[in-house]
Design an enzyme around this catalytic site. Structure first.
Site, mmCIF file in Angstrom:
data_model
loop_
_atom_site.group_PDB
_atom_site.id
_atom_site.type_symbol
_atom_site.label_atom_id
_atom_site.label_comp_id
_atom_site.label_asym_id
_atom_site.label_seq_id
_atom_site.Cartn_x
_atom_site.Cartn_y
_atom_site.Cartn_z
ATOM 1 N N HIS A 164 30.171 5.730 -0.916
ATOM 2 C CA HIS A 164 29.425 5.402 -2.124
ATOM 3 C C HIS A 164 28.687 6.671 -2.556
ATOM 4 O O HIS A 164 28.152 7.413 -1.721
ATOM 5 C CB HIS A 164 28.441 4.253 -1.883
ATOM 6 C CG HIS A 164 29.115 2.903 -1.872
ATOM 7 N ND1 HIS A 164 28.608 1.820 -1.197
ATOM 8 C CD2 HIS A 164 30.261 2.472 -2.474
ATOM 9 C CE1 HIS A 164 29.413 0.771 -1.377
ATOM 10 N NE2 HIS A 164 30.432 1.157 -2.138
ATOM 11 N N ASP A 196 25.932 7.587 -3.746
ATOM 12 C CA ASP A 196 24.567 7.955 -3.370
ATOM 13 C C ASP A 196 24.472 8.510 -1.946
ATOM 14 O O ASP A 196 23.384 8.881 -1.505
ATOM 15 C CB ASP A 196 23.590 6.772 -3.574
ATOM 16 C CG ASP A 196 24.023 5.499 -2.850
ATOM 17 O OD1 ASP A 196 25.236 5.281 -2.681
ATOM 18 O OD2 ASP A 196 23.136 4.716 -2.460
ATOM 19 N N HIS A 197 25.590 8.594 -1.253
ATOM 20 C CA HIS A 197 25.583 9.129 0.110
ATOM 21 C C HIS A 197 26.383 10.418 0.276
ATOM 22 O O HIS A 197 26.331 11.034 1.336
ATOM 23 C CB HIS A 197 26.069 8.064 1.101
ATOM 24 C CG HIS A 197 25.128 6.903 1.191
ATOM 25 N ND1 HIS A 197 24.227 6.757 2.219
ATOM 26 C CD2 HIS A 197 24.889 5.877 0.340
ATOM 27 C CE1 HIS A 197 23.500 5.670 2.012
ATOM 28 N NE2 HIS A 197 23.891 5.122 0.878
#
Lengths: 306, 306
Positions: free
Chosen positions: B64, B66-67
């Site tokens: 994902h 955001d990682h």
């Protein structure tokens, strides 16, 4: 109606000295565009109040990381915000692959339609054309395929002289003719209302040319002739001309020369090398060649009056 | 010797309230690791003085955005800085593809060797093992394949009691035996120097478990049992338990329950939802369940004493 360019990132290569990677917000009337989208562009948009949900078209010059690595994050955030309306991204061949593979592995189906328009950079092409603006590519010469972008407002209607208009009984079609610069004739073909008497010249159509990254290239001059605003990359001081050539970049003096030869109104400098913490020497070099030069510092907005 | 976790990003989904996407610096003795690498991680590293050139291994939990969206920028900057020494990136299947395609289109050949280790997440695996530390995966349950990471310091030598050692004439081999916890015997097999008399117990081996993103999952408890530090995602307050389940995330209370059941020493909370501008209510909820809970606020470093 607005015609504005706001600088969201001004540094080349790696972020440094509080400066971010290339990204610019371009507002033309009711359109919100973004040019390039370096890492952290979505944070810079937030910082400077650029509204993501008004964004309709994104233009990516080339696939060096400092010009597009913030795109995936921005697309994701708009998805998480539940965006519904279409977004179109213009960029080099490969950009669609890069985004698509990331959507695939994150198992994401975007909440909005996302279109890619793949650009070549052999010759200037009209890539967007609506009632307000035409956008053309400006083929640049960099290490990899790279385009600048030229934004030209559409011709505007002539301005009606209110008192004159009110003194006669015009039909809608007659008003439109005058606005479009056509005299109104009667049934016998005789002049009824002249544009000279009933209208004033239209507001000028404004223009902005964005040119990054490129080696010094006079071939772009005819394309950017007379623009109101020119952004031209100016990575190095002229003392580093060899380094500029080697890396397919432009010196400040060269950018100013381009601006002068193209008779542009104002030049915005940017894409500054990490080696320059202070930018005043770059501004001085530019102004010694072309007086209307300005540093493209982050957060600054350049307005073109109507 | 250091054993420290510094929070570089604490927010989930989209950056908000000045909080960035997940990323953590982990220093264990002379090793500098990075876990996850959300957008702007390289800027956060700079802000908090994490040295990129000391970085040897990067661990990515899942794909994902955001990682991991800051990874390409970080890799590029190290290339531009002329890094020469090897870097190893651990992450899910797909990460290598995503990076490779971007290197391809930017026509970049990195200045340093970059290795990818592709992780599955069916069972805990030993993925790094050197003189200092062992790193294991912690399979998590998220919408897509996701791993946490467990860092365990290697057992340390017993401490020699200086005065005792100086009172006799020990050979190097004998000293090493004592350090390794073995009594020294003479040729006849009789006790010559005992570890009880000549040494003190070794410094404890420290441990850190990073768990993000996951639905509440007690299966991880045996893996993280007794760790000194546990980071566990805690995206929502418990009143949003349904939302947590639906999105495969954990509530603060659930994270604290995991910490309590696993008898960890301290719990770090993080991966906060955008809906929480103020984080004090999250801390209060955690502490009502597990006293040694702390907000994983950006810039904070959690130290584990030797």
């Amino acid at each position: 109606m607005p015609f504005e360019v706001q600088i969201l990132g001004s540094n080349s290569a790696a972020p440094a000295h509080g400066r971010h990677h290339t990204s610019q917000s371009v507002r033309i009337q009711n359109y919100q565009f973004l040019i390039d989208c370096g890492e952290s562009a979505q944070l810079q948009m937030k910082r400077y109040g650029v509204k993501k949900n008004r964004l309709s078209h994104i233009f990516i010059s080339h696939l060096h990381g400092d010009h597009f690595l913030g795109l995936m994050g921005l697309l994701s955030t708009m998805h998480l915000n539940g965006r519904k309306h279409e977004l179109t991204v213009y960029g080099p061949i490969g950009l669609a692959d890069i985004i698509t593979i990331q959507l695939k592995y994150s198992n994401t189906r975007l909440s909005y339609p996302l279109n890619f328009v793949e650009l070549r950079s052999e010759q200037s092409e009209l890539i967007l054309d609506n009632k307000v603006v035409s956008v053309f590519t400006i083929p640049l010469k960099h290490k990899i395929q790279c385009n600048g972008f030229l934004f030209k407002e559409k011709p505007k209607p002539r301005k009606l002289i209110k008192e004159k208009i009110e003194s006669v009984d015009l039909k809608i079609a007659e008003i439109n003719s005058l606005k479009n610069g056509e005299d109104v004739l009667d049934e016998d073909g005789k002049l009824k209302y002249s544009i000279a008497e009933f209208t004033l010249p239209p507001r000028k159509s404004r223009s902005y040319a964005f040119c990054s990254d490129t080696i010094y290239n006079e071939e772009i001059i005819p394309l950017i002739k007379d623009v109101d605003l020119l952004y031209h990359e100016s990575t190095f001081l002229h003392e580093l001309i060899d380094r500029a050539k080697q890396t397919f970049h432009t010196t400040v003096k060269q950018a100013a020369t381009i601006a002068k030869k193209a008779d542009v109104h104002r030049l915005i400098l940017g894409h500054f090398s990490n080696r320059y913490r202070e930018l005043e020497p770059l501004l001085a070099e530019a102004r010694s060649e072309f007086k209307e030069s300005y540093l493209g510092e982050e957060g600054l907005t350049f307005y073109v009056e109507d």
